[in-house]
Design a protein around this motif. Structure first.
Motif, short mmCIF file in Angstrom:
data_model
loop_
_atom_site.label_atom_id
_atom_site.label_comp_id
_atom_site.label_asym_id
_atom_site.label_seq_id
_atom_site.Cartn_x
_atom_site.Cartn_y
_atom_site.Cartn_z
N PRO A 1 -1.83 53.40 -48.99
CA PRO A 1 -1.58 52.74 -47.70
C PRO A 1 -0.53 51.63 -47.82
O PRO A 1 0.27 51.44 -46.90
CB PRO A 1 -2.95 52.18 -47.34
N ALA A 2 -0.51 50.95 -48.95
CA ALA A 2 0.48 49.89 -49.15
C ALA A 2 1.88 50.48 -49.29
O ALA A 2 2.86 49.91 -48.79
CB ALA A 2 0.13 49.06 -50.39
N MET A 3 2.00 51.62 -49.97
CA MET A 3 3.30 52.28 -50.07
C MET A 3 3.80 52.70 -48.70
O MET A 3 4.98 52.52 -48.36
CB MET A 3 3.19 53.51 -50.98
N ILE A 4 2.89 53.26 -47.90
CA ILE A 4 3.25 53.68 -46.54
C ILE A 4 3.70 52.48 -45.71
O ILE A 4 4.69 52.55 -44.97
CB ILE A 4 2.06 54.39 -45.86
N GLU A 5 2.99 51.36 -45.86
CA GLU A 5 3.35 50.15 -45.13
C GLU A 5 4.75 49.69 -45.52
O GLU A 5 5.55 49.26 -44.67
CB GLU A 5 2.34 49.04 -45.42
N GLY A 6 5.06 49.79 -46.82
CA GLY A 6 6.39 49.41 -47.29
C GLY A 6 7.48 50.29 -46.70
O GLY A 6 8.55 49.81 -46.31
N VAL A 7 7.21 51.59 -46.64
CA VAL A 7 8.17 52.54 -46.05
C VAL A 7 8.41 52.19 -44.59
O VAL A 7 9.56 52.08 -44.12
CB VAL A 7 7.65 53.99 -46.18
N GLU A 8 7.32 52.02 -43.84
CA GLU A 8 7.43 51.79 -42.40
C GLU A 8 8.14 50.47 -42.10
O GLU A 8 8.98 50.38 -41.20
CB GLU A 8 6.04 51.81 -41.78
N ARG A 9 7.80 49.44 -42.86
CA ARG A 9 8.40 48.13 -42.63
C ARG A 9 9.90 48.14 -42.91
O ARG A 9 10.70 47.64 -42.11
CB ARG A 9 7.71 47.08 -43.51
N GLN A 10 10.29 48.74 -44.06
CA GLN A 10 11.71 48.76 -44.40
C GLN A 10 12.51 49.62 -43.44
O GLN A 10 13.63 49.27 -43.04
CB GLN A 10 11.89 49.29 -45.83
N PHE B 1 3.70 47.30 -57.77
CA PHE B 1 4.28 46.74 -56.55
C PHE B 1 4.45 47.88 -55.52
O PHE B 1 5.50 48.49 -55.40
CB PHE B 1 5.60 46.05 -56.86
N LYS B 2 3.35 48.10 -54.82
CA LYS B 2 3.21 49.29 -53.98
C LYS B 2 4.15 49.26 -52.77
O LYS B 2 4.87 50.22 -52.51
CB LYS B 2 1.76 49.41 -53.52
N GLN B 3 4.11 48.17 -52.02
CA GLN B 3 4.97 48.07 -50.85
C GLN B 3 6.45 48.13 -51.25
O GLN B 3 7.25 48.79 -50.56
CB GLN B 3 4.69 46.78 -50.09
N GLU B 4 6.77 47.48 -52.33
CA GLU B 4 8.16 47.46 -52.79
C GLU B 4 8.64 48.86 -53.16
O GLU B 4 9.81 49.21 -52.94
CB GLU B 4 8.31 46.51 -53.97
N MET B 5 7.75 49.69 -53.73
CA MET B 5 8.13 51.06 -54.06
C MET B 5 8.51 51.82 -52.79
O MET B 5 9.48 52.59 -52.77
CB MET B 5 6.99 51.78 -54.79
N GLY B 6 7.72 51.62 -51.73
CA GLY B 6 8.04 52.27 -50.46
C GLY B 6 9.37 51.80 -49.91
O GLY B 6 10.18 52.59 -49.40
#
Length: 335
Positions: free
Chosen positions: A74-83, A291-296
């Motif tokens: 979910p954190a990776m997905i959040e990172g993708v969506e935010r960026q 760093f899950k969000q950052e990966m996204g």
């Protein structure tokens, strides 16, 4: 020089209208004709320009043995969506469930849609799972996965180096008998983590004992049950375990506590991922922070490079560094 539809028309002998329809995957174009045009366009390095406005995040669920219990996706997905939003792109979501009866239909529908930049969550994918994607005509980048055929760009965790760092920490703490809690579903990340475990064992000439390398399930309950069975048939434990991820570590810790084994007084544990459960477990789990969000976010930026720097065919494997988190599940051994 930018390749135009007119240029493709001249080379293939088909009208500009036919070329345009084929490039946009419109119905009515003979399949053989379409294939010739698409092949010519690919050879010439034709790019349609920045007409893509969406990034599609595709979750590939092979069996749920990893992603169902994990908190990192979910954190990776959040990172993708935010960026994507910051850069002016819409994010859409698609789920491919290998165990679903409609899998083949959904996969075919996905492969026919090339109007998005695709970020594919490849955590549970094995090498053969990538094969249907080899002929995908759009741009695809794999997040938390990798194909040895190098067909796609990939964004991964620096798994091997991160585990080497964690293992060196255990050695510095005086541990010489270090076991390995290995997940029974051997995803690519686990294999890279295993390399790190064996590398440090070899570097310090530590004796590998098969009885200390325990294969357990990758869900909380299955890790707990498998560790419970293991403890019923062993009289001796290593001084520390490295676990493929936090889910496995926490499940195993539960089994050990029920057996009266104290952590870290009797045995030390190091996990991987830094999920929330590890911060509230007793004791707090020493682990590797991903760093899950950052990966996204990195996946989105690399995907958009495909538009900004069109015609670049070099495939990239980007490894995102981690951070070692020291809590209370490892003790110092005095020698």
């Amino acid at each position: 020089m930018k390749v135009s539809i007119k240029k493709i028309s001249q080379i293939t002998g088909f009208s500009p209208a036919t070329v345009s329809n084929a490039l946009n995957r419109k119905k009515g174009v003979n399949p053989v004709t379409s294939e010739k045009i698409l092949k010519a366009a690919e050879t010439l390095g034709y790019q349609q320009g920045k007409t893509i406005t969406k990034i599609k995040f595709v979750t590939y669920r092979k069996n749920g043995l990893i992603i169902d219990d994990s908190q990192i996706f979910p954190a990776m997905i959040e990172g993708v969506e935010r960026q994507a939003k910051e850069l002016g792109y819409e994010t859409t979501f698609c789920h491919l469930n290998y165990e679903d009866e409609s899998f083949e239909i959904r996969l075919k529908e996905f492969l026919e849609d090339t109007n998005c930049l695709v970020i594919l969550l490849g955590t549970e994918m094995t090498e053969e799972d990538y094969v249907p994607f080899y002929d995908y005509k759009g741009y695809l980048i794999v997040l938390d996965g990798w194909s040895d055929e190098m067909i796609f760009d990939g964004i991964m965790i620096n798994n091997t180096d991160a585990v080497c760092n964690a293992m060196e920490y255990l050695v510095e703490k005086g541990h010489r008998e270090i076991g390995y809690l290995r997940g029974d579903y051997r995803i690519k990340s686990f294999r890279y983590r295993e390399y790190g475990y064996h590398r440090v064992m070899g570097r310090h000439r530590l004796v590998r004992k098969p009885e200390y390398e325990v294969t357990v399930g990758t869900k909380l309950e299955s890790a707990y049950q498998d560790m419970k069975k293991y403890l019923e048939h062993t009289d001796r434990l290593p001084t520390a375990f490295f676990a493929d991820n936090d889910v496995i570590a926490i499940g195993a810790m539960r089994a050990m506590k029920e057996k009266g084994i104290r952590i870290p007084e009797d045995i030390s544990i190091v996990g991987f991922d830094d999920i929330r459960f590890g911060t509230v477990s007793t004791p707090g789990l020493t682990t590797v922070r991903v760093f899950k969000q950052e990966m996204g976010e990195v996946a989105v930026r690399r995907a958009l490079d495909h538009i900004k720097y069109s015609g670049k065919d070099i495939k990239m494997k980007i490894q995102v560094c981690t951070q070692f988190i020291e809590r209370d599940s490892v003790r110092q051994i005095e020698r």
